[in-house]
Design an enzyme around this catalytic site. Structure first.
Site, PDB file in Angstrom:
ATOM      1  N   GLU A  83       0.820  -1.213   0.000  1.00  7.17           N
ATOM      2  CA  GLU A  83       0.000   0.000   0.000  1.00  7.17           C
ATOM      3  C   GLU A  83       0.855   1.265   0.000  1.00  7.17           C
ATOM      4  O   GLU A  83       1.875   1.337   0.663  1.00  7.17           O
ATOM      5  CB  GLU A  83      -0.927   0.001   1.220  1.00  7.17           C
ATOM      6  CG  GLU A  83      -1.825  -1.214   1.333  1.00  7.17           C
ATOM      7  CD  GLU A  83      -2.819  -1.356   0.185  1.00  7.17           C
ATOM      8  OE1 GLU A  83      -2.961  -0.403  -0.601  1.00  7.17           O
ATOM      9  OE2 GLU A  83      -3.454  -2.422   0.079  1.00  7.17           O
ATOM     10  N   ARG A  93     -17.324  -0.912   5.324  1.00  5.93           N
ATOM     11  CA  ARG A  93     -18.311  -1.669   4.529  1.00  5.93           C
ATOM     12  C   ARG A  93     -19.042  -2.672   5.398  1.00  5.93           C
ATOM     13  O   ARG A  93     -20.226  -2.954   5.180  1.00  5.93           O
ATOM     14  CB  ARG A  93     -17.599  -2.376   3.367  1.00  5.93           C
ATOM     15  CG  ARG A  93     -18.494  -3.222   2.475  1.00  5.93           C
ATOM     16  CD  ARG A  93     -17.679  -3.889   1.379  1.00  5.93           C
ATOM     17  NE  ARG A  93     -16.603  -4.709   1.901  1.00  5.93           N
ATOM     18  CZ  ARG A  93     -16.755  -5.979   2.309  1.00  5.93           C
ATOM     19  NH1 ARG A  93     -17.949  -6.557   2.269  1.00  5.93           N
ATOM     20  NH2 ARG A  93     -15.715  -6.663   2.759  1.00  5.93           N
ATOM     21  N   CYS A 146      -7.574  -1.688   8.722  1.00  7.19           N
ATOM     22  CA  CYS A 146      -6.218  -1.737   8.155  1.00  7.19           C
ATOM     23  C   CYS A 146      -5.694  -0.328   7.881  1.00  7.19           C
ATOM     24  O   CYS A 146      -4.577   0.021   8.258  1.00  7.19           O
ATOM     25  CB  CYS A 146      -6.219  -2.544   6.854  1.00  7.19           C
ATOM     26  SG  CYS A 146      -6.597  -4.288   7.072  1.00  7.19           S
ATOM     27  N   HIS A 170      -1.199  -5.761   2.236  1.00  6.40           N
ATOM     28  CA  HIS A 170      -2.379  -6.617   2.267  1.00  6.40           C
ATOM     29  C   HIS A 170      -2.045  -7.982   1.676  1.00  6.40           C
ATOM     30  O   HIS A 170      -1.348  -8.073   0.648  1.00  6.40           O
ATOM     31  CB  HIS A 170      -3.527  -5.990   1.476  1.00  6.40           C
ATOM     32  CG  HIS A 170      -4.421  -5.136   2.307  1.00  6.40           C
ATOM     33  ND1 HIS A 170      -4.591  -3.789   2.085  1.00  6.40           N
ATOM     34  CD2 HIS A 170      -5.210  -5.441   3.385  1.00  6.40           C
ATOM     35  CE1 HIS A 170      -5.444  -3.295   2.982  1.00  6.40           C
ATOM     36  NE2 HIS A 170      -5.835  -4.282   3.779  1.00  6.40           N
TER      37      HIS A 170
END
Length: 206
Positions: A83, A93, A146, A170
């Protein structure tokens, strides 16, 4: 080249109905190891907004690491995802493990809009590809827990030790998880561990 300062590597507890999380399965393989003179400390973070960031912040202040490598699960990805950016946003979500589901909220009021990873993202990507491990550079760590821990780690280190490096990676599902998701993308644990070994050695060899 020896780091001298310790390394902090983190993973998460399972979430979203899973019973395992590859990030912690990988991180704990490095617990209490020494690599090129640097002692590695592994921490399992709760997948809970606020709690995860607080635990990580305390660990950073206690250990004073030269490197913080944070790992998380991204079940829809087939590659190791390095990332680039953590954003000042919590927009979940799904609920976290405490049932919290923030929407369109800042992680830190009056904090910077974003922090860039201080790891050499492109170099790590190239190192993984050279070892024939599927990898990609990803723009953002998302807006779940995260992202929150990546943002907080970089925020703390910006004040505590600007020379320390930190970033987030990830990881895909493990094969045993993918079976439950109609054979979603996955990667063997041994390959994920090998990938993080390469990442750590690339960083320490600089």
């Amino acid at each position: 080249m020896s780091y001298n300062a310790p390394i902090l590597i983190t993973g998460f507890t399972p979430f979203g109905g899973e019973t395992i999380n590859p990030s912690w399965q990988v991180a704990q393989r490095f617990a209490d190891r020494e690599m090129l003179g640097a002692r590695i400390h592994a921490i399992e973070l709760p997948t809970v907004f606020g709690d995860a960031e607080a635990i990580l912040q305390r660990a950073i202040r206690k250990r004073r690491p030269g490197l913080v490598l944070m790992l998380g699960e991204a079940g829809n990805r087939s590659r190791i995802s390095i990332e680039r950016v953590a954003i000042n946003l919590a927009d979940a979500r799904i609920p976290d493990n405490a049932g919290k589901q923030p929407k369109d909220q800042p992680l830190l009021k009056n904090g910077p809009a974003a922090y860039f990873s201080t790891l050499p993202v492109s170099q790590l990507h190239e190192s993984l590809l050279a070892a024939e491990i599927p990898a990609e550079c990803s723009l953002s760590a998302g807006s779940f827990v995260c992202n929150a821990v990546m943002y907080r780690a970089l925020h703390v280190l910006a004040d505590l030790d600007a020379s320390a490096r930190a970033g987030f990676i990830h990881l895909p599902y493990l094969p045993e998880q993918a079976v439950k998701h109609r054979f979603a993308p996955s990667m063997a644990l041994s390959d994920q561990v090998a990938a993080i070994e390469i990442v750590l050695r690339t960083l320490l060899d600089q």
